[in-house]
Structures are given as C-alpha cells and as structure tokens.
Design a protein around this motif. Structure first.
Motif, PDB file in Angstrom:
ATOM      1  N   ASN A  37     -38.442  91.900  82.831  1.00 33.24           N
ATOM      2  CA  ASN A  37     -39.597  91.973  83.129  1.00 33.24           C
ATOM      3  C   ASN A  37     -40.600  91.421  82.212  1.00 33.24           C
ATOM      4  O   ASN A  37     -41.596  90.692  82.552  1.00 33.24           O
ATOM      5  CB  ASN A  37     -39.971  93.598  82.839  1.00 33.24           C
ATOM      6  N   ALA A  41     -43.261  88.432  82.861  1.00 38.84           N
ATOM      7  CA  ALA A  41     -44.677  88.559  82.682  1.00 38.84           C
ATOM      8  C   ALA A  41     -45.081  87.589  81.666  1.00 38.84           C
ATOM      9  O   ALA A  41     -46.288  87.654  81.142  1.00 38.84           O
ATOM     10  CB  ALA A  41     -44.836  90.005  81.906  1.00 38.84           C
ATOM     11  N   ASP A  62     -43.481  93.179  74.442  1.00 35.10           N
ATOM     12  CA  ASP A  62     -43.805  91.843  74.790  1.00 35.10           C
ATOM     13  C   ASP A  62     -44.974  91.327  74.597  1.00 35.10           C
ATOM     14  O   ASP A  62     -46.073  92.502  74.408  1.00 35.10           O
ATOM     15  CB  ASP A  62     -43.250  91.629  75.980  1.00 35.10           C
ATOM     16  N   MET A  67     -50.473  95.014  81.796  1.00 36.56           N
ATOM     17  CA  MET A  67     -50.897  95.718  83.110  1.00 36.56           C
ATOM     18  C   MET A  67     -52.177  96.258  82.975  1.00 36.56           C
ATOM     19  O   MET A  67     -52.421  96.985  82.066  1.00 36.56           O
ATOM     20  CB  MET A  67     -49.835  96.619  83.812  1.00 36.56           C
ATOM     21  N   SER A  75     -46.225 100.563  88.569  1.00 35.45           N
ATOM     22  CA  SER A  75     -44.873  99.977  88.325  1.00 35.45           C
ATOM     23  C   SER A  75     -43.790 100.904  87.945  1.00 35.45           C
ATOM     24  O   SER A  75     -42.443 100.499  88.194  1.00 35.45           O
ATOM     25  CB  SER A  75     -45.221  99.208  86.660  1.00 35.45           C
ATOM     26  N   ALA A  80     -41.842  99.177  93.803  1.00 33.18           N
ATOM     27  CA  ALA A  80     -43.222  98.719  93.621  1.00 33.18           C
ATOM     28  C   ALA A  80     -43.018  97.314  92.828  1.00 33.18           C
ATOM     29  O   ALA A  80     -42.425  97.491  91.679  1.00 33.18           O
ATOM     30  CB  ALA A  80     -44.039  99.730  92.961  1.00 33.18           C
ATOM     31  N   THR A  81     -43.525  96.594  93.114  1.00 31.56           N
ATOM     32  CA  THR A  81     -43.211  95.243  92.520  1.00 31.56           C
ATOM     33  C   THR A  81     -44.236  94.097  92.804  1.00 31.56           C
ATOM     34  O   THR A  81     -44.986  94.130  93.820  1.00 31.56           O
ATOM     35  CB  THR A  81     -42.079  94.531  93.147  1.00 31.56           C
ATOM     36  N   SER A  82     -44.581  93.555  91.920  1.00 27.96           N
ATOM     37  CA  SER A  82     -45.814  92.298  92.074  1.00 27.96           C
ATOM     38  C   SER A  82     -45.033  91.008  92.489  1.00 27.96           C
ATOM     39  O   SER A  82     -45.734  90.053  92.433  1.00 27.96           O
ATOM     40  CB  SER A  82     -46.518  92.112  90.782  1.00 27.96           C
ATOM     41  N   LYS A  83     -43.726  90.937  92.537  1.00 22.21           N
ATOM     42  CA  LYS A  83     -43.212  89.688  92.622  1.00 22.21           C
ATOM     43  C   LYS A  83     -42.735  89.153  93.905  1.00 22.21           C
ATOM     44  O   LYS A  83     -42.841  88.127  94.125  1.00 22.21           O
ATOM     45  CB  LYS A  83     -42.092  89.617  91.657  1.00 22.21           C
ATOM     46  N   GLY A  97     -36.806  89.611  88.497  1.00 26.80           N
ATOM     47  CA  GLY A  97     -37.156  90.805  89.065  1.00 26.80           C
ATOM     48  C   GLY A  97     -37.655  90.596  90.514  1.00 26.80           C
ATOM     49  O   GLY A  97     -37.955  89.411  90.790  1.00 26.80           O
ATOM     50  N   PHE A  98     -37.378  91.447  91.454  1.00 26.53           N
ATOM     51  CA  PHE A  98     -37.911  91.288  92.643  1.00 26.53           C
ATOM     52  C   PHE A  98     -37.757  92.620  93.485  1.00 26.53           C
ATOM     53  O   PHE A  98     -38.304  93.034  94.542  1.00 26.53           O
ATOM     54  CB  PHE A  98     -37.560  90.247  93.538  1.00 26.53           C
ATOM     55  N   ARG A  99     -36.742  93.447  93.010  1.00 25.03           N
ATOM     56  CA  ARG A  99     -36.541  94.760  93.795  1.00 25.03           C
ATOM     57  C   ARG A  99     -37.401  95.980  93.482  1.00 25.03           C
ATOM     58  O   ARG A  99     -37.309  96.959  94.293  1.00 25.03           O
ATOM     59  CB  ARG A  99     -35.062  95.144  93.710  1.00 25.03           C
ATOM     60  N   GLY A 100     -38.260  95.755  92.386  1.00 27.67           N
ATOM     61  CA  GLY A 100     -39.210  97.009  92.181  1.00 27.67           C
ATOM     62  C   GLY A 100     -38.327  98.236  91.774  1.00 27.67           C
ATOM     63  O   GLY A 100     -39.138  99.211  92.007  1.00 27.67           O
ATOM     64  N   ALA A 102     -36.392  98.550  88.698  1.00 28.06           N
ATOM     65  CA  ALA A 102     -35.858  98.981  87.653  1.00 28.06           C
ATOM     66  C   ALA A 102     -36.338 100.115  86.662  1.00 28.06           C
ATOM     67  O   ALA A 102     -35.882 101.033  86.199  1.00 28.06           O
ATOM     68  CB  ALA A 102     -35.753  97.652  86.852  1.00 28.06           C
ATOM     69  N   LEU A 103     -37.830  99.786  86.620  1.00 20.59           N
ATOM     70  CA  LEU A 103     -38.789 100.943  85.785  1.00 20.59           C
ATOM     71  C   LEU A 103     -38.622 102.398  86.359  1.00 20.59           C
ATOM     72  O   LEU A 103     -38.253 103.211  85.680  1.00 20.59           O
ATOM     73  CB  LEU A 103     -40.261 100.437  85.802  1.00 20.59           C
ATOM     74  N   THR A 145     -46.949  94.369  76.714  1.00 21.00           N
ATOM     75  CA  THR A 145     -46.616  95.584  77.099  1.00 21.00           C
ATOM     76  C   THR A 145     -45.373  96.223  76.355  1.00 21.00           C
ATOM     77  O   THR A 145     -44.591  95.267  75.597  1.00 21.00           O
ATOM     78  CB  THR A 145     -45.756  95.319  78.532  1.00 21.00           C
TER      79      THR A 145
HETATM   80  P1  ADP Z   1     -39.335  94.091  89.495  1.00 19.03           P
HETATM   81  O1  ADP Z   1     -39.107  93.433  88.235  1.00 19.03           O
HETATM   82  O2  ADP Z   1     -37.962  93.968  90.181  1.00 19.03           O
HETATM   83  O3  ADP Z   1     -40.658  93.728  90.202  1.00 19.03           O
HETATM   84  P2  ADP Z   1     -39.506  96.688  87.879  1.00 19.03           P
HETATM   85  O4  ADP Z   1     -39.340  98.145  88.283  1.00 19.03           O
HETATM   86  O5  ADP Z   1     -38.589  95.998  86.917  1.00 19.03           O
HETATM   87  O6  ADP Z   1     -39.165  95.749  89.297  1.00 19.03           O
HETATM   88  O7  ADP Z   1     -41.110  96.387  87.567  1.00 19.03           O
HETATM   89  C1  ADP Z   1     -42.018  96.829  88.469  1.00 19.03           C
HETATM   90  C2  ADP Z   1     -43.336  96.034  88.364  1.00 19.03           C
HETATM   91  O8  ADP Z   1     -43.922  96.413  87.183  1.00 19.03           O
HETATM   92  C3  ADP Z   1     -42.947  94.548  88.199  1.00 19.03           C
HETATM   93  O9  ADP Z   1     -43.094  93.769  89.453  1.00 19.03           O
HETATM   94  C4  ADP Z   1     -44.333  94.012  87.323  1.00 19.03           C
HETATM   95  O10 ADP Z   1     -45.375  93.781  88.070  1.00 19.03           O
HETATM   96  C5  ADP Z   1     -44.601  95.379  86.512  1.00 19.03           C
HETATM   97  N1  ADP Z   1     -44.032  95.134  85.150  1.00 19.03           N
HETATM   98  C6  ADP Z   1     -42.798  95.417  84.553  1.00 19.03           C
HETATM   99  N2  ADP Z   1     -42.813  95.346  83.330  1.00 19.03           N
HETATM  100  C7  ADP Z   1     -43.640  94.496  82.994  1.00 19.03           C
HETATM  101  C8  ADP Z   1     -44.332  93.808  81.661  1.00 19.03           C
HETATM  102  N3  ADP Z   1     -43.271  94.210  80.587  1.00 19.03           N
HETATM  103  N4  ADP Z   1     -45.196  93.380  81.653  1.00 19.03           N
HETATM  104  C9  ADP Z   1     -45.917  93.112  82.727  1.00 19.03           C
HETATM  105  N5  ADP Z   1     -45.855  93.856  83.890  1.00 19.03           N
HETATM  106  C10 ADP Z   1     -44.435  94.450  84.168  1.00 19.03           C
END
Ligand code: ADP
Ligand code: MG
Length: 599
Positions: A37, A41, A62, A67, A75, A80-83, A97-100, A102-103, A145
C-alpha cells in the motif's frame, strides 16, 4: 439428510474474518500488504517495526500520498479501493493492490491504529478493534500514513494457534522484506525488530546497489547482468554464474512488472536457460525482472497475488530462456595488470603463440614432494592423438570468430596432474583444479554443437560399414530420428528389422564404436523426447561429447593439457560440462590466505 435450514447472508464482520483467512495468513502477510500500500501511495521511504515476531506489533510508516478523512474511513471498508474503478481495469493492473481487501481484512483480526495525512487535508487518526471503529479524530502529522497492527488474531484463537515460533515468523518477515526491497531498489527502507535495526537501506540506488547492500559486494561478483528485450517482453536483472548455485530455489527472486511472483513457466524457463551448465539438482541464484504490458498478465489468480498467469506463456518463456543464455555467455571482465606474465601460458588472443616456460615451477623443499617434472616421455600417452589433431584442425576455422574474452583467467601455469586425473594450475588469482574429462566434454560439445547448427559437420567414412542391431525400443527411436542422425553427421540407413547400417560417423567420434553411440543417442532421444528442437539436439550432443571426451583415466601430456586449457578458455561457458558438472574448482589466494591465518 438433516432438516431444512434457513439460508442467511452473513454479517459483514463474519465475511471480513473469512476473507482475512485468505489474505492474512501470518504476520509477514500483514507486512507485505501494508508495504505494498505504501509503495502504491508513491512513498520514497518506508520504515517497518516489528515486535515479538509481529504478534505484538507490526507498524509501517510511509511518506506517500496519505489520505483525507473520508478516504481513510473508506480504506477500512471491504472492497474499497482507489486503484481500480470497474471490471476493465482488472485487465491492466499497474498497482500492487486492487482488491480493496487488505486493510479491512487486517483490521478485522487485530487492533488497528491508522494515522494519515494528505497534502490537501489535516491529519486523521482512526482506531479499530476487530474491525469495529472505536475512535476517529483529527490529529497533526506530516503527509503520509502509519498503520499499526497490534495483537494479530486476538479474536481468532484457531488462527493464533497456527502461528509458528518467533524465529519462524521473524524469518518470514525478513524474507518478505528482502523481496520487497529488491522489487523497489530506489526506496529507502528500514526494518526494526524488537528495537534492533535489522536492515537499513538507503534509497535512490539501483538493483545493483540493493543487491550489494543486502548480499554483499563479493556476492555481486558472481552475478551476471541480464539485459534482453523483444518487442513485447523485457527481461532484466542479475543471475549467478553456474559456479554459484544452491540445492534449493530460495535465492530465486522473480518479478513480473515489479511484483514479486511465481509462475511455473518462469521457473521452467530459468531451468532451461541453465540447461547444460548446471547439474539437474542444483539451482542458480536469480534476480529477474520480467516486464511486459500489464494487459498480458493476469494477477487476479490468487487472493495474495502470489501467482500470475500470462496470456502468452510461451512468449515469456522464450524471452527468459534467451535472456539467461545471453547473460551466461557474456564474458568475464578482462583482467589487466597481471604481474606474473613471465612464467606460464597466457590465454591467447587468437593467433598468438603460447608457451609454457620454467617447468617445474615450484621451489624444491626438503620434504617428499610430488614430482612436477612432467613430460611426454614419462607420461604414458593413452589419449587418442587423433582427437587432438582433429581439435587442432577445427581450431583453424573456428578461431577467428571466438575470442578469449570469456576465459576465467588470463594467465595460468600448469603444475601437473594429481590422482592420475585432476590438473593443478596456478592463475593470477589463485589455484585451479581442472577435471580434464569434463573440460574436454565442454570443448567438444560447443564445437560440435556449433558445427551441427552451422550445418558443417565433418563426416568420416568407415572402412568397414558397421551393422548395428538395436533393441526394439531403441530401434524405434532411431528410426523416427533418421533425419536428425544425418544432420549430426551419421551415415545411417535401415537394414531391415531392428538393424541399421552405419557407414560414416562424425569425425569427432572416430574411435568410438557406432553401437555404443547409437544406443546412447537413442536413450538421450528419449530423455529429450518431449522437448524437441534445439533442446533435443543439445541433449544428444552433450551425450556424444561425453562419449568422445578424454576419459578420466587418460594420461595427458603437458601439451595436451595446455591445449585443453586454451580450448576451454575459449568456450562460451567454461565452468561446467554440458551435464552441469564443474570443469574447474577455484580457490582464491584470498581464501588460502584466510585458511593460513594471513588475514
Ligand atoms: P487495495 O490496496 O487493494 O486497494 P487495501 O485494503 O490494501 O486495498 O487499501 C484500500 C485503499 O486504501 C487503497 O486503495 C488506497 O486508496 C488506500 N490506502 C491504503 N494504504 C494506504 C497508504 N499507506 N497510503 C495511502 N493510501 C492508502
Ligand atoms: Mg493493498
């Protein structure tokens, strides 16, 4: 059957926990996801803290984009993903990432604290327990973050039980760290475990710097640079010279579009690339970066994205094989300033006459010593002279195009042969033991292979054509490959039943009986059967080269040894025989000095 039960949609918390089971296998997976992540970012610096093998705390800081509050809250939601935005984007993923998932998954099985700040907003802190938000507030912090994960699996006792020892989990974290550090050599990274700074890697460098920082400068000396490109695939990185190899694949780092990954086609290709230079049960060390259009790669195969699939696996495979072969054939750096040029032979620039002078070369001393005086009259030459003549003849036409650039050393002095087998030599860097049989195999293999692929195999007619009767299986194979036999220099025709008449043989193999050769080639054919083409040819030629090479028990004259050294130095891959056994074992003066306690 039991009685009917109602179907219900599972509550989100349960769903997240189930998903967590896939994404979060162990503490190292948390580290991996958080670092990915941070990389996505755009961070240039990532600092990782681990306490108690990650059970107590995993923190990743990092300096990436950060965000704002809304995004920070989102997040932590599942999916939920921005990717990516829609299905089409899955076809061309350029982020890690892309599956949204992990967090959300990590939060659901731990106590999590997220602090973040983007350039256009103030800072936010979010605290969750088992995925439930406990507290959200504004805080001050620099852009970037920090995710702190405490008490992993505190609410999943079954999973917690499966965690291995502190050492094991710690080991996984370190291995993962190494992989990510290799993937992004420009990234500044630190790993702190229980207050010890395990790694501290400066950013801004390239892959070479990174390998040097983590594996040491000496290690880098045993690597060859890989640099190969086709219209669709680029292969870069470093791979070990055949002499540096391992019993396992633990030092094979393969990246596809900068994502650490595995795909069976990739390990197969590496294996193939080292074919004929590495024994079957040994593995090279590789740091390979395969780059291709994201549309050609499917990363959505596995929840942790450990594996990828290629749309055109054969294209990737061929590129990796070619890249490895090219890298291995590249010459070793030329050594200049050799102080000991006076005594001994010099590996030739083609056309330069060579001489061994001053033999024996060692000072005599007063304990019984091996007699280094070594000449033709003393040595019972059992070696087939014709072979060397043949070799000489070949050299005439071969020498122009070969250079000595791949020679392992520039100077060497033959001291003699021990155990009736191994040749002992001194070079500018240390002591070399050479296996003449393996070396001769390598020389013959490359010459013969060159002649075959160039369509210039010299044939020699047999005075008495030999009739060879083979077993039914061997006969079948030979019959199927008559064309191949002719290509490699056999005058062969069928004689009815399982018999064949051989009236000419490749001149490299005069003196070797046709019966043995045919049967051997037939079995090599079977071994190489599936692969076909170039590979099959290599297998067969390796087989015949072995038959034709000087035998272990052959006593060699000094001239023959010299010639062999020179010939070997001119091969493309002088360090192993075509079956992958070493031709040379080298002990550096440095190593000797160390063993003798000279610092
Ligand atoms: P993914 O990485 O598959 O999109 P995650 O659950 O890992 O899914 O993260 C969800 C969203 O949170 C990411 O798409 C991103 O927009 C935001 N995010 C997560 N970690 C960070 C980070 N360290 N810095 C900025 N944005 C983050
Ligand atoms: Mg992610």
């Amino acid at each position: 059957m039991g009685s009917e039960t109602d179907i219900r949609v599972l509550p989100l918390k349960v769903v997240n926990k189930i998903a967590a089971g896939e994404v979060v296998e162990r503490p190292a997976s948390v580290v991996k996801e958080l670092v990915e992540n941070a990389i996505d970012a755009g961070a240039s610096r990532i600092d990782i803290e681990i306490v108690n093998g990650g059970r107590k705390l995993i923190a990743v800081h990092d300096n990436g984009s950060g965000m704002n509050k809304d995004n920070a809250l989102l997040s932590l939601e599942r999916h939920a993903t921005s990717k990516i935005k829609d299905v089409d984007d899955i076809e061309k993923i350029a982020t890690l990432g892309f599956r949204g998932e992990a967090l959300a998954a990590i939060a659901s099985v731990s106590r999590l604290r997220l602090t973040t700040c983007s350039s256009g907003s103030g800072g936010t802190e979010i605290i969750t327990t088992g995925g439930t938000i406990q507290d959200v507030r504004d805080i001050g912090r620099p852009v970037g973050t920090t995710v702190e994960v405490r008490d992993l699996f505190f609410n999943v006792p079954a999973r917690k039980k499966f965690l291995r020892s502190y050492q094991t989990e710690q080991g996984h974290i370190r291995t993962g760290f190494i992989v990510q550090a290799l993937a992004c050599p420009a990234l500044g990274m630190t790993l702190k475990t229980d207050d010890n700074l395990t790694y501290s890697l400066a950013g801004g460098g390239n892959l070479e710097d990174r390998i040097r920082d983590m594996f040491g400068a000496d290690y880098l000396l045993s690597l060859k640079q890989v640099d190969y490109q086709t219209s669709n695939v680029k292969v870069e990185g470093y791979i070990s010279v055949p002499g540096l190899n391992r019993a396992d694949r633990n030092e094979q780092y393969v990246f596809v579009n900068d994502r650490s990954t595995s795909a069976s086609v990739l390990s197969f290709a590496v294996r193939e690339g080292y074919h004929t230079v590495l024994a079957k049960d040994r593995h090279p060390c590789v740091f390979l970066f395969v780059k291709t259009n994201p549309e050609n790669v499917d990363v959505n195969v596995h929840p942790t994205k450990k594996e990828v699939r290629f749309r055109e696996p054969s294209e990737i495979r061929d590129a990796v094989i070619a890249a490895v072969r090219k890298a291995l054939a590249v010459s070793a750096p030329a050594m200049d300033d050799i102080s000991k040029k006076e005594a001994g032979i010099r590996i030739p620039v083609p056309g330069v006459q060579l001489k061994i002078e001053n033999l024996p070369v060692t000072r005599s001393f007063k304990c019984p010593r091996v007699d280094f005086a070594f000449n033709e009259s003393q040595a019972k030459v059992r070696h087939d002279d014709r072979k060397l003549e043949q070799v000489e003849k070949e050299k005439g036409c071969e020498q122009e195009k070969k250079t000595a650039s791949s020679s392992p050393w520039e100077f060497c002095r033959v001291l003699g042969q021990i155990g009736n087998l191994y040749v002992v030599m001194e070079t500018e860097d240390g002591m070399v033991l050479m296996d003449p049989h393996a070396s001769h195999e390598r020389v013959l293999f490359e010459r013969y292979m060159g002649a075959v692929t160039g369509g210039k195999v010299e044939m020699q007619n047999l005075l008495l054509p030999e009739t060879v009767e083979l077993g039914p299986k061997d006969a079948l194979r030979v019959r199927k490959s008559m064309g191949l036999f002719r290509k490699i220099g056999f005058g062969i025709s069928e004689f009815g039943g399982d018999a064949f008449v051989v009236d000419a043989m490749p001149s490299y193999f005069s003196g070797v009986s046709a019966v043995t050769l045919l049967a051997d080639i037939a079995s090599a054919l079977e071994e190489a059967g599936q692969r076909g083409g170039e590979r099959q040819l290599e297998e067969i030629i390796a087989q015949v080269a072995c038959k034709a090479a000087v035998k272990a028990q052959d006593k060699l004259s000094l001239q023959e040894i010299e010639q062999l050294v020179i010939d070997l130095a001119q091969t493309e891959m002088p360090y192993t025989c075509p079956h992958g056994r070493p031709t040379l074992i080298f002990t550096s003066f440095q190593e000797l000095n160390k063993k003798f306690g000279r610092g």
